[in-house]
Design a protein around this motif. Structure first.
Motif, PDB file in Angstrom:
ATOM      1  N   ASN A 164      25.911  23.408  54.403  1.00  0.00           N
ATOM      2  CA  ASN A 164      26.676  23.478  55.626  1.00  0.00           C
ATOM      3  C   ASN A 164      27.347  24.842  55.688  1.00  0.00           C
ATOM      4  N   PRO A 165      26.719  25.778  56.426  1.00  0.00           N
ATOM      5  CA  PRO A 165      27.305  27.119  56.479  1.00  0.00           C
ATOM      6  C   PRO A 165      28.586  27.148  57.303  1.00  0.00           C
ATOM      7  N   HIS A 166      28.890  26.108  58.025  1.00  0.00           N
ATOM      8  CA  HIS A 166      30.091  26.104  58.865  1.00  0.00           C
ATOM      9  C   HIS A 166      31.239  25.376  58.199  1.00  0.00           C
ATOM     10  N   ALA A 167      31.120  25.079  56.923  1.00  0.00           N
ATOM     11  CA  ALA A 167      32.198  24.367  56.225  1.00  0.00           C
ATOM     12  C   ALA A 167      33.402  25.306  56.116  1.00  0.00           C
ATOM     13  N   PRO A 168      34.576  24.768  56.213  1.00  0.00           N
ATOM     14  CA  PRO A 168      35.766  25.636  56.157  1.00  0.00           C
ATOM     15  C   PRO A 168      35.894  26.287  54.761  1.00  0.00           C
ATOM     16  N   HIS A 169      36.333  27.498  54.743  1.00  0.00           N
ATOM     17  CA  HIS A 169      36.473  28.251  53.492  1.00  0.00           C
ATOM     18  C   HIS A 169      37.816  27.895  52.841  1.00  0.00           C
ATOM     19  N   ARG A 170      37.726  27.382  51.627  1.00  0.00           N
ATOM     20  CA  ARG A 170      38.956  27.029  50.894  1.00  0.00           C
ATOM     21  C   ARG A 170      39.251  28.119  49.880  1.00  0.00           C
ATOM     22  N   PRO A 171      40.515  28.473  49.685  1.00  0.00           N
ATOM     23  CA  PRO A 171      40.862  29.505  48.696  1.00  0.00           C
ATOM     24  C   PRO A 171      40.626  28.965  47.278  1.00  0.00           C
ATOM     25  N   PHE A 172      40.435  29.909  46.363  1.00  0.00           N
ATOM     26  CA  PHE A 172      40.205  29.553  44.970  1.00  0.00           C
ATOM     27  C   PHE A 172      41.453  28.867  44.431  1.00  0.00           C
ATOM     28  N   SER A 173      41.302  27.740  43.794  1.00  0.00           N
ATOM     29  CA  SER A 173      42.467  27.004  43.299  1.00  0.00           C
ATOM     30  C   SER A 173      42.322  26.732  41.798  1.00  0.00           C
ATOM     31  N   ILE A 174      43.470  26.705  41.107  1.00  0.00           N
ATOM     32  CA  ILE A 174      43.533  26.380  39.692  1.00  0.00           C
ATOM     33  C   ILE A 174      44.286  25.074  39.583  1.00  0.00           C
ATOM     34  N   GLY A 175      43.797  24.244  38.705  1.00  0.00           N
ATOM     35  CA  GLY A 175      44.452  22.957  38.541  1.00  0.00           C
ATOM     36  C   GLY A 175      45.831  23.109  37.920  1.00  0.00           C
ATOM     37  N   LEU A 176      46.666  22.121  38.167  1.00  0.00           N
ATOM     38  CA  LEU A 176      48.034  22.139  37.681  1.00  0.00           C
ATOM     39  C   LEU A 176      48.060  22.147  36.139  1.00  0.00           C
ATOM     40  N   ARG A 177      47.193  21.356  35.505  1.00  0.00           N
ATOM     41  CA  ARG A 177      47.144  21.291  34.049  1.00  0.00           C
ATOM     42  C   ARG A 177      46.790  22.677  33.475  1.00  0.00           C
ATOM     43  N   THR A 178      45.794  23.344  34.051  1.00  0.00           N
ATOM     44  CA  THR A 178      45.392  24.659  33.592  1.00  0.00           C
ATOM     45  C   THR A 178      46.520  25.665  33.778  1.00  0.00           C
ATOM     46  N   LEU A 179      47.187  25.565  34.918  1.00  0.00           N
ATOM     47  CA  LEU A 179      48.299  26.458  35.201  1.00  0.00           C
ATOM     48  C   LEU A 179      49.440  26.252  34.195  1.00  0.00           C
ATOM     49  N   LEU A 180      49.755  25.022  33.850  1.00  0.00           N
ATOM     50  CA  LEU A 180      50.821  24.743  32.878  1.00  0.00           C
ATOM     51  C   LEU A 180      50.446  25.239  31.476  1.00  0.00           C
ATOM     52  N   THR A 223      52.497  28.099  29.550  1.00  0.00           N
ATOM     53  CA  THR A 223      53.030  27.839  28.207  1.00  0.00           C
ATOM     54  C   THR A 223      52.543  28.894  27.222  1.00  0.00           C
ATOM     55  N   GLY A 224      51.257  29.240  27.303  1.00  0.00           N
ATOM     56  CA  GLY A 224      50.713  30.271  26.416  1.00  0.00           C
ATOM     57  C   GLY A 224      51.386  31.604  26.633  1.00  0.00           C
ATOM     58  N   LEU A 225      51.594  31.981  27.886  1.00  0.00           N
ATOM     59  CA  LEU A 225      52.268  33.247  28.173  1.00  0.00           C
ATOM     60  C   LEU A 225      53.727  33.227  27.731  1.00  0.00           C
ATOM     61  N   GLY A 226      54.345  32.063  27.749  1.00  0.00           N
ATOM     62  CA  GLY A 226      55.729  31.949  27.288  1.00  0.00           C
ATOM     63  C   GLY A 226      55.836  32.012  25.770  1.00  0.00           C
ATOM     64  N   LEU A 227      54.827  31.488  25.078  1.00  0.00           N
ATOM     65  CA  LEU A 227      54.864  31.474  23.615  1.00  0.00           C
ATOM     66  C   LEU A 227      54.358  32.776  22.993  1.00  0.00           C
ATOM     67  N   LEU A 228      53.647  33.584  23.746  1.00  0.00           N
ATOM     68  CA  LEU A 228      53.116  34.837  23.220  1.00  0.00           C
ATOM     69  C   LEU A 228      54.211  35.763  22.696  1.00  0.00           C
ATOM     70  N   PRO A 229      55.310  35.999  23.414  1.00  0.00           N
ATOM     71  CA  PRO A 229      56.366  36.850  22.841  1.00  0.00           C
ATOM     72  C   PRO A 229      56.960  36.259  21.559  1.00  0.00           C
ATOM     73  N   LEU A 230      57.084  34.936  21.515  1.00  0.00           N
ATOM     74  CA  LEU A 230      57.603  34.313  20.295  1.00  0.00           C
ATOM     75  C   LEU A 230      56.652  34.523  19.119  1.00  0.00           C
ATOM     76  N   ALA A 231      55.367  34.413  19.369  1.00  0.00           N
ATOM     77  CA  ALA A 231      54.393  34.635  18.304  1.00  0.00           C
ATOM     78  C   ALA A 231      54.431  36.084  17.837  1.00  0.00           C
ATOM     79  N   LEU A 232      54.511  37.019  18.776  1.00  0.00           N
ATOM     80  CA  LEU A 232      54.602  38.429  18.410  1.00  0.00           C
ATOM     81  C   LEU A 232      55.885  38.716  17.633  1.00  0.00           C
ATOM     82  N   LEU A 233      56.979  38.107  18.030  1.00  0.00           N
ATOM     83  CA  LEU A 233      58.234  38.270  17.305  1.00  0.00           C
ATOM     84  C   LEU A 233      58.122  37.704  15.890  1.00  0.00           C
ATOM     85  N   GLY A 234      57.451  36.589  15.736  1.00  0.00           N
ATOM     86  CA  GLY A 234      57.250  36.000  14.409  1.00  0.00           C
ATOM     87  C   GLY A 234      56.405  36.895  13.513  1.00  0.00           C
TER      88      GLY A 234
END
Length: 189
Positions: free
Chosen positions: A14-30, A34-45
């Motif tokens: 269906n070439p006329h289907a509406p275009h949806r923006p790229f989405s990331i799931g909530l679980r992946t986002l969390l 979390t990984g980005l928040g723990l990275l400074p702690l790991a580097l500090l350790g």
């Protein structure tokens, strides 16, 4: 049903289907957050473990240096004591008079009072052994290993040798009676 190559249903037929923006799931986002928040702690350790290791290495080097200085000081004190004892023996009236038998008694008594000494050996200016306190007064003639150095009037020491008590020993000699340890250039011989 979507094909694996489709993007938000664009290629599903269906070439006329509406275009949806790229989405990331909530679980992946969390998980990503979390990984980005723990990275400074790991580097500090990692940094703190590295700093603690360097500190421990510096402290170990400092303690080893202190131990080496203490050991060197103790060895110098022991050597100074031996040198002063031998210098005192060299100034006895019996040795000054050339009375080898009387000096043998003094040397034997001194060797018995020094628990770490194995023997006292007296040699003449040519390196010929006159006596050793572990043997009777009249030993058989012995060719001294320090004879070449005695002929040139150099301070010298015999090679290490094993004794009957399984202890290493060496004989020290300086023809002029100068104080050991001293560099050969400073010797007055």
């Amino acid at each position: 049903m979507r094909s694996p190559s489709s993007y938000n249903g664009f290629f599903d037929g269906n070439p006329h289907a509406p275009h949806r923006p790229f989405s990331i799931g909530l679980r992946t986002l969390l998980i990503l957050l979390t990984g980005l928040g723990l990275l400074p702690l790991a580097l500090l350790g990692v940094w703190s473990i590295h700093a603690a290791g360097e500190y421990q290495q510096r402290e170990q080097e400092r303690s080893m240096l202190d131990l080496a200085r203490a050991l060197s000081s103790a060895a110098d004190a022991e050597l100074d004591g031996v040198v002063s004892t031998l210098a005192g023996m060299a100034r006895t009236p019996a040795l000054a008079a050339g009375d080898v038998a009387a000096f043998y008694a003094v040397a034997r008594l001194q060797a018995e009072t020094q628990p770490e000494w194995l023997s006292v050996i007296l040699t003449d200016g040519n390196g010929n052994m006159l006596f050793r306190t572990t043997a009777l007064m009249a030993p058989p003639p012995c060719r001294s290993p320090i004879r070449p150095a005695c002929a040139k009037r150099w301070p010298c020491a015999t090679p290490w040798s094993a004794t009957s008590r399984a202890v290493q020993a060496a004989a020290w000699r300086c023809p002029c009676g100068c104080r050991w340890p001293m560099p050969p250039a400073a010797c007055t011989c």
